[in-house]
Design a protein around this motif. Structure first.
Motif, PDB file in Angstrom:
ATOM      1  N   GLY A  23       5.971  10.064  27.220  1.00 54.37           N
ATOM      2  CA  GLY A  23       6.040   9.306  28.521  1.00 54.37           C
ATOM      3  C   GLY A  23       5.944   7.597  28.354  1.00 54.37           C
ATOM      4  N   GLY A  24       5.057   7.009  29.273  1.00 59.89           N
ATOM      5  CA  GLY A  24       5.021   4.861  29.119  1.00 59.89           C
ATOM      6  C   GLY A  24       5.493   4.868  30.510  1.00 59.89           C
ATOM      7  N   ALA A  25       5.988   5.462  31.561  1.00 54.77           N
ATOM      8  CA  ALA A  25       7.176   5.771  32.690  1.00 54.77           C
ATOM      9  C   ALA A  25       7.755   4.368  32.512  1.00 54.77           C
ATOM     10  N   SER A  26       8.277   2.964  32.872  1.00 54.30           N
ATOM     11  CA  SER A  26       8.996   2.148  33.235  1.00 54.30           C
ATOM     12  C   SER A  26       9.498   1.559  31.101  1.00 54.30           C
ATOM     13  N   ARG A  27       8.221   1.731  30.668  1.00 57.26           N
ATOM     14  CA  ARG A  27       8.392   1.533  29.035  1.00 57.26           C
ATOM     15  C   ARG A  27       9.303   2.358  28.206  1.00 57.26           C
ATOM     16  N   THR A  28      10.198   3.831  28.757  1.00 55.22           N
ATOM     17  CA  THR A  28      10.708   5.018  28.059  1.00 55.22           C
ATOM     18  C   THR A  28      11.827   4.175  28.585  1.00 55.22           C
ATOM     19  N   ILE A  29      12.897   3.394  28.507  1.00 55.81           N
ATOM     20  CA  ILE A  29      13.433   3.327  29.332  1.00 55.81           C
ATOM     21  C   ILE A  29      14.158   2.735  27.721  1.00 55.81           C
ATOM     22  N   PHE A  30      13.106   2.414  26.576  1.00 54.42           N
ATOM     23  CA  PHE A  30      14.142   2.134  24.975  1.00 54.42           C
ATOM     24  C   PHE A  30      13.785   3.921  24.963  1.00 54.42           C
ATOM     25  N   THR A  31      13.375   5.012  25.357  1.00 55.14           N
ATOM     26  CA  THR A  31      14.015   6.301  24.828  1.00 55.14           C
ATOM     27  C   THR A  31      15.733   6.019  25.223  1.00 55.14           C
ATOM     28  N   CYS A  32      16.117   5.939  25.974  1.00 55.42           N
ATOM     29  CA  CYS A  32      17.290   5.879  27.041  1.00 55.42           C
ATOM     30  C   CYS A  32      18.403   5.468  25.967  1.00 55.42           C
ATOM     31  N   GLY A  33      17.627   4.730  25.625  1.00 51.41           N
ATOM     32  CA  GLY A  33      18.431   4.120  24.350  1.00 51.41           C
ATOM     33  C   GLY A  33      18.830   5.421  23.221  1.00 51.41           C
ATOM     34  N   ILE A  34      17.927   5.092  23.146  1.00 54.63           N
ATOM     35  CA  ILE A  34      18.052   6.119  21.588  1.00 54.63           C
ATOM     36  C   ILE A  34      18.996   7.118  21.936  1.00 54.63           C
ATOM     37  N   LEU A  35      19.228   7.668  22.821  1.00 56.82           N
ATOM     38  CA  LEU A  35      19.471   9.148  23.774  1.00 56.82           C
ATOM     39  C   LEU A  35      20.201   9.066  23.895  1.00 56.82           C
ATOM     40  N   ASP A  36      21.076   7.839  24.492  1.00 53.52           N
ATOM     41  CA  ASP A  36      22.477   7.795  24.325  1.00 53.52           C
ATOM     42  C   ASP A  36      23.584   7.157  23.020  1.00 53.52           C
ATOM     43  N   ALA A  37      22.583   6.749  22.106  1.00 59.00           N
ATOM     44  CA  ALA A  37      23.273   6.183  21.607  1.00 59.00           C
ATOM     45  C   ALA A  37      23.145   7.682  20.303  1.00 59.00           C
ATOM     46  N   LEU A  38      22.311   8.380  20.313  1.00 58.19           N
ATOM     47  CA  LEU A  38      22.575  10.121  19.908  1.00 58.19           C
ATOM     48  C   LEU A  38      24.251  10.868  20.573  1.00 58.19           C
ATOM     49  N   LEU A  39      23.943  10.799  21.741  1.00 61.56           N
ATOM     50  CA  LEU A  39      25.046  11.527  22.408  1.00 61.56           C
ATOM     51  C   LEU A  39      26.313  10.953  21.555  1.00 61.56           C
ATOM     52  N   GLU A  40      26.800   9.382  21.590  1.00 63.23           N
ATOM     53  CA  GLU A  40      27.689   8.644  21.211  1.00 63.23           C
ATOM     54  C   GLU A  40      28.306   9.307  20.221  1.00 63.23           C
ATOM     55  N   GLY A  50       8.625  16.525  26.247  1.00 58.89           N
ATOM     56  CA  GLY A  50       8.300  15.414  26.243  1.00 58.89           C
ATOM     57  C   GLY A  50       7.303  15.060  27.845  1.00 58.89           C
ATOM     58  N   THR A  51       6.855  14.661  27.870  1.00 55.94           N
ATOM     59  CA  THR A  51       5.892  14.285  29.249  1.00 55.94           C
ATOM     60  C   THR A  51       6.072  12.858  29.763  1.00 55.94           C
ATOM     61  N   SER A  52       6.080  13.036  30.979  1.00 62.53           N
ATOM     62  CA  SER A  52       6.178  11.793  32.544  1.00 62.53           C
ATOM     63  C   SER A  52       7.501  11.448  32.224  1.00 62.53           C
ATOM     64  N   ALA A  53       8.041   9.950  32.126  1.00 53.55           N
ATOM     65  CA  ALA A  53       9.107  10.166  32.162  1.00 53.55           C
ATOM     66  C   ALA A  53      10.327   9.849  31.025  1.00 53.55           C
ATOM     67  N   GLY A  54       9.526  10.819  30.019  1.00 52.73           N
ATOM     68  CA  GLY A  54      10.141  10.979  28.384  1.00 52.73           C
ATOM     69  C   GLY A  54      10.730  12.996  28.713  1.00 52.73           C
ATOM     70  N   ILE A  55      10.237  13.230  29.666  1.00 51.53           N
ATOM     71  CA  ILE A  55      10.776  15.068  30.261  1.00 51.53           C
ATOM     72  C   ILE A  55      11.554  14.519  31.644  1.00 51.53           C
ATOM     73  N   SER A  56      11.977  13.528  31.250  1.00 52.68           N
ATOM     74  CA  SER A  56      12.252  13.554  33.237  1.00 52.68           C
ATOM     75  C   SER A  56      13.616  12.175  32.767  1.00 52.68           C
ATOM     76  N   TYR A  57      13.468  11.833  31.488  1.00 56.89           N
ATOM     77  CA  TYR A  57      14.888  10.873  31.038  1.00 56.89           C
ATOM     78  C   TYR A  57      15.330  11.607  30.643  1.00 56.89           C
ATOM     79  N   GLY A  58      15.405  12.928  29.459  1.00 54.66           N
ATOM     80  CA  GLY A  58      15.662  13.454  28.306  1.00 54.66           C
ATOM     81  C   GLY A  58      16.651  14.629  28.847  1.00 54.66           C
ATOM     82  N   VAL A  59      15.869  15.051  30.475  1.00 52.14           N
ATOM     83  CA  VAL A  59      16.610  16.107  30.900  1.00 52.14           C
ATOM     84  C   VAL A  59      18.235  15.483  31.004  1.00 52.14           C
ATOM     85  N   SER A  60      18.031  14.120  31.075  1.00 42.99           N
ATOM     86  CA  SER A  60      19.857  14.121  31.101  1.00 42.99           C
ATOM     87  C   SER A  60      20.357  13.621  29.719  1.00 42.99           C
ATOM     88  N   TYR A  61      19.616  13.804  29.026  1.00 41.75           N
ATOM     89  CA  TYR A  61      20.426  14.042  27.775  1.00 41.75           C
ATOM     90  C   TYR A  61      20.358  15.222  26.703  1.00 41.75           C
TER      91      TYR A  61
END
Length: 297
Positions: A23-40, A50-61
């Motif tokens: 997690g990391g709340a707003s810092r987890t935007i770094f993770t979003c970049g990685i997840l999009d690159a993986l999907l692409e 995941g924890t906190s924002a980690g799992i919240s952003y992770g479900v979109s992956y």
């Protein structure tokens, strides 16, 4: 490479691999970049803990929605309905985030979440939450039928900034209090190895929380919350050491920012956050060969 359910299929072997997101709340935007690159690049791992924002952003992956988290950050994160002190004074909210706006209005209407694709994926999203009555971590599957995202609300509920979230007559808050990086849970679930995405750079050492006393005063009915929080830095630093050992054994691949970008957990300015997301995306592209090698070994 074809990835089906929890299994990574190659010509030589079958391995069970999962994604673990700090997690990391707003810092987890770094993770979003990685997840999009993986999907692409057609890297889809059908297991996210995941924890906190980690799992919240992770479900979109898991729902394969490239760019959805980017749009949330770009369009809505700076909206006062999303986060801000005024939300804490609303009697129907009492949290820094506008809970219904973030977890209902956005995924249901404004930037629709693909619940059908998430359900077809097997609903293999697992959120770490802290039971504030016992001071222990619990792990809950994120269900597509829970349109209020109750598990995500609980996993993101930072002390002081959020009210506790009630699930099955128990109260829960931020999973990062007791398990910031739930890789042990993932491996204990039957996986062979994990890709772990951190939101702090390698070498980061967590210090004792400064607001433990305030938490104790704010939640007098839940003394285990403050006691557990006082030990959080010890738990976190031990986890980092254990991750390094797993890397040496070939059971973990750690992806982390290359430096501390100074992103605060409640940062909401897209001009600050989106470049950090781009750092995550570029980092993943630079390390794509390493990621594929790890999956295929």
């Amino acid at each position: 490479m074809i990835i089906d359910n929890l299994f990574i299929h190659t010509k030589e072997t079958i391995m069970k691999t999962g994604l673990v997101l700090e997690g990391g709340a707003s810092r987890t935007i770094f993770t979003c970049g990685i997840l999009d690159a993986l999907l692409e690049n057609d890297i889809y791992i059908n297991y996210v803990a995941g924890t906190s924002a980690g799992i919240s952003y992770g479900v979109s992956y898991l729902s394969k929605q490239i760019g959805r988290n980017h749009k949330i950050t770009e369009i809505y994160m700076h909206d006062r309905r999303y986060m801000g002190l005024r939300n804490m004074f609303r009697s129907d909210n009492r949290s820094y985030y506008g809970l219904d706006f973030v977890f209902e209005e956005i995924p249901a209407h404004l930037l629709p979440f693909d619940f059908d694709e998430y359900r077809r994926s097997g609903e293999n999203g697992f959120g770490a939450v802290t039971n504030i009555e016992t001071g222990k971590t619990e792990y809950m599957r994120v269900k597509a039928d829970d349109r209020k995202w109750t598990v995500l609300r609980a996993s993101c509920a930072l002390p002081i900034l959020f009210r506790p979230i009630k699930i099955n007559e128990m109260y829960y808050m931020d999973g990062g209090i007791t398990d910031s990086i739930p890789f042990k849970y993932a491996l204990d679930s039957g996986l062979d190895k994990v890709i772990v995405i951190l939101t702090r750079p390698r070498g980061y050492v967590k210090k004792a929380e400064k607001f433990t006393g305030l938490v104790k005063l704010s939640y007098p009915k839940f003394p285990m919350l403050a006691e557990t929080l006082s030990k959080r830095h010890i738990m976190y630093n031990r986890q980092i050491e254990e991750l390094e050992a797993l890397e040496r054994e070939g059971k973990a691949l750690v992806l982390a920012p290359e430096k501390d970008y100074g992103i605060h957990r409640t940062e909401n300015d897209p001009k600050i956050l989106l470049p950090f997301e781009k750092e995550g995306y570029d980092y993943a592209i630079r390390n794509l060969g390493i990621i594929k090698d790890f999956l295929e070994k």
